[in-house]
Design an enzyme around this catalytic site. Structure first.
Site, PDB file in Angstrom:
ATOM      1  N   ASP A  38      40.160  31.948  42.722  1.00 18.94           N
ATOM      2  CA  ASP A  38      41.265  32.325  43.611  1.00 18.94           C
ATOM      3  C   ASP A  38      42.336  31.230  43.671  1.00 18.94           C
ATOM      4  O   ASP A  38      42.032  30.049  43.485  1.00 18.94           O
ATOM      5  CB  ASP A  38      40.699  32.601  45.019  1.00 18.94           C
ATOM      6  CG  ASP A  38      41.648  33.436  45.861  1.00 18.94           C
ATOM      7  OD1 ASP A  38      42.629  33.983  45.306  1.00 18.94           O
ATOM      8  OD2 ASP A  38      41.421  33.547  47.076  1.00 18.94           O
ATOM      9  N   GLY A  41      48.170  32.700  42.446  1.00 16.94           N
ATOM     10  CA  GLY A  41      49.495  33.033  42.979  1.00 16.94           C
ATOM     11  C   GLY A  41      50.095  31.840  43.709  1.00 16.94           C
ATOM     12  O   GLY A  41      51.275  31.507  43.512  1.00 16.94           O
ATOM     13  N   HIS A  55      48.551  33.255  36.966  1.00 14.95           N
ATOM     14  CA  HIS A  55      47.403  33.931  36.332  1.00 14.95           C
ATOM     15  C   HIS A  55      47.192  33.404  34.913  1.00 14.95           C
ATOM     16  O   HIS A  55      46.066  33.242  34.459  1.00 14.95           O
ATOM     17  CB  HIS A  55      47.606  35.448  36.317  1.00 14.95           C
ATOM     18  CG  HIS A  55      47.615  36.048  37.685  1.00 14.95           C
ATOM     19  ND1 HIS A  55      46.653  35.764  38.617  1.00 14.95           N
ATOM     20  CD2 HIS A  55      48.488  36.898  38.296  1.00 14.95           C
ATOM     21  CE1 HIS A  55      46.917  36.422  39.736  1.00 14.95           C
ATOM     22  NE2 HIS A  55      48.022  37.109  39.575  1.00 14.95           N
ATOM     23  N   LEU A 149      24.591  31.019  26.874  1.00 12.45           N
ATOM     24  CA  LEU A 149      25.188  31.361  28.177  1.00 12.45           C
ATOM     25  C   LEU A 149      25.694  32.809  28.202  1.00 12.45           C
ATOM     26  O   LEU A 149      26.358  33.246  27.266  1.00 12.45           O
ATOM     27  CB  LEU A 149      26.368  30.417  28.442  1.00 12.45           C
ATOM     28  CG  LEU A 149      27.235  30.735  29.665  1.00 12.45           C
ATOM     29  CD1 LEU A 149      26.534  30.321  30.956  1.00 12.45           C
ATOM     30  CD2 LEU A 149      28.586  30.034  29.572  1.00 12.45           C
TER      31      LEU A 149
HETATM   32  C1  IPE Z   1      39.306  37.931  45.246  1.00  9.23           C
HETATM   33  O1  IPE Z   1      40.511  37.314  45.484  1.00  9.23           O
HETATM   34  C2  IPE Z   1      39.329  38.658  43.935  1.00  9.23           C
HETATM   35  C3  IPE Z   1      39.399  37.814  42.751  1.00  9.23           C
HETATM   36  C4  IPE Z   1      39.401  36.511  42.714  1.00  9.23           C
HETATM   37  C5  IPE Z   1      39.444  38.539  41.511  1.00  9.23           C
HETATM   38  P1  IPE Z   1      41.658  38.005  46.346  1.00  9.23           P
HETATM   39  O2  IPE Z   1      42.792  37.051  46.360  1.00  9.23           O
HETATM   40  O3  IPE Z   1      41.914  39.378  45.876  1.00  9.23           O
HETATM   41  O4  IPE Z   1      40.973  38.104  47.784  1.00  9.23           O
HETATM   42  P2  IPE Z   1      41.609  38.196  49.223  1.00  9.23           P
HETATM   43  O5  IPE Z   1      42.606  39.315  49.212  1.00  9.23           O
HETATM   44  O6  IPE Z   1      42.260  36.884  49.513  1.00  9.23           O
HETATM   45  O7  IPE Z   1      40.453  38.438  50.132  1.00  9.23           O
HETATM   46  C1  IPE Z   2      43.145  35.052  41.995  1.00 12.25           C
HETATM   47  O1  IPE Z   2      44.354  34.501  42.370  1.00 12.25           O
HETATM   48  C2  IPE Z   2      43.256  36.028  40.853  1.00 12.25           C
HETATM   49  C3  IPE Z   2      43.099  37.424  41.265  1.00 12.25           C
HETATM   50  C4  IPE Z   2      42.831  37.855  42.452  1.00 12.25           C
HETATM   51  C5  IPE Z   2      43.289  38.410  40.228  1.00 12.25           C
HETATM   52  P1  IPE Z   2      45.307  35.234  43.385  1.00 12.25           P
HETATM   53  O2  IPE Z   2      46.268  36.082  42.638  1.00 12.25           O
HETATM   54  O3  IPE Z   2      44.549  35.954  44.442  1.00 12.25           O
HETATM   55  O4  IPE Z   2      46.065  33.993  44.010  1.00 12.25           O
HETATM   56  P2  IPE Z   2      46.500  33.800  45.512  1.00 12.25           P
HETATM   57  O5  IPE Z   2      45.283  33.994  46.358  1.00 12.25           O
HETATM   58  O6  IPE Z   2      47.546  34.830  45.813  1.00 12.25           O
HETATM   59  O7  IPE Z   2      47.033  32.409  45.565  1.00 12.25           O
HETATM   60 MG    MG Z   3      43.839  35.419  46.214  1.00 11.51          MG
END
Ligand code: IPE
Ligand code: IPE
Ligand code: MG
Length: 263
Positions: A38, A41, A55, A149
């Site tokens: 996570d 973004g 990403h 793995l």
């Molecule tokens: C969880 O992250 C899903 C992935 C890392 C693929 P999100 O960014 O979607 O989760 P929330 O919305 O913060 O709970």
């Molecule tokens: C995790 O990063 C990747 C996915 C959920 C696909 P995010 O896209 O959720 O990044 P943030 O949480 O908005 O920073």
């Molecule tokens: Mg996220």
């Protein structure tokens, strides 16, 4: 059953990363590591870049982390790449995320084959675009005979929907008379999940400072050790993984029992 984990007894602080890796190998390495990748973004936002750039940068982190897990002898690395809830994001972002597996496997697959890594995928395949699915299936097929793995991508994965699917298939078995409701236990239930063939994760890592599961492996994480970090996924390095494993090795896993010295 009590885990026969050794207690961390190091007296000197190992300094270089390589020393720390070697030190880690003297203790219990988690068999299955699951990561909620996570913060892509936010990584991009901080740099005034579009989210998709985050990403792309996050994808690059997968390679060294996979390599290190392989080197450490981790058996399964499950990576949460796209959740069943992520479809509500802007169309362009979703489209980009669905291109990433092709891009990643396009460059990394030969190395995965060479390093004896076996690619797997869990998630609802029915909604995934054909181009994404065919890249993943190609990698799954071409690495099927590898026995190192297991690199398990959770793609269009949601734990609640996985559990509901398992319940439906069990109900179906009961309806057909192949199973009685009374016979359903942990083992039978687990075998109907997408992870039926895998051990449960020992260690869950979530990056970016969020302290939640976001519908990830709710059943399978019942006794996992959790490790959260504020580090954003694109910045997650080998040193962070080692930090998580070091923390794991200092935990006392009791599974409801007592510490081994107390028995
Ligand atoms: C969880 O992250 C899903 C992935 C890392 C693929 P999100 O960014 O979607 O989760 P929330 O919305 O913060 O709970
Ligand atoms: C995790 O990063 C990747 C996915 C959920 C696909 P995010 O896209 O959720 O990044 P943030 O949480 O908005 O920073
Ligand atoms: Mg996220």
């Amino acid at each position: 059953m009590l885990d026969k984990m050794k207690i961390w007894k190091s007296t000197k602080e190992p300094d270089t990363l390589d020393d720390r890796i070697r030190e880690c190998l003297n203790y219990k390495i988690p068999n299955h590591i699951a990561i909620i990748m996570d913060g892509n973004g936010r990584w991009a936002n901080k740099r005034a870049m579009p989210r998709i750039a985050g990403h792309h940068e996050g994808m690059k982190t997968v390679r060294p982390i996979t390599r290190l897990c392989n080197r450490l002898g981790v058996k399964v690395l499950t990576l949460y790449a796209f959740s069943t809830e992520n479809w509500i994001r802007p169309k362009l972002e979703v489209e980009y995320l669905m291109k990433l597996p092709e891009e990643f496997l396009g460059t990394f697959l030969p190395e995965l084959i060479e390093e004896n890594v076996q690619v797997q995928m869990m998630g609802d395949r029915s909604q995934i675009p054909a181009h994404t699915l065919s890249a993943v299936e190609k990698a799954v097929q071409e690495t099927a005979h590898n026995d190192g793995l297991i690199l398990n991508f959770a793609l269009n994965y949601g734990s609640r929907s996985e559990i509901i699917t398992a319940v439906k298939s069990l109900a179906d078995e009961v309806e057909k008379g192949n199973l009685s409701a009374n016979e359903i236990n942990d083992t039978i239930f687990s075998s109907h999940l997408m992870t039926g063939h895998l051990e449960d994760p020992d260690l869950l890592i979530r990056t970016s400072g969020e302290i939640r599961l976001s519908n990830f492996m709710l059943w399978q994480l019942a006794y996992a050790e959790f490790w959260f970090t504020d580090v954003l996924w694109p910045d997650f390095s080998d040193a962070h993984l080692i930090e998580a494993i070091e923390a794991y090795q200092k935990r006392s896993r009791r599974f409801g029992g007592l510490q081994s010295e107390e028995t």
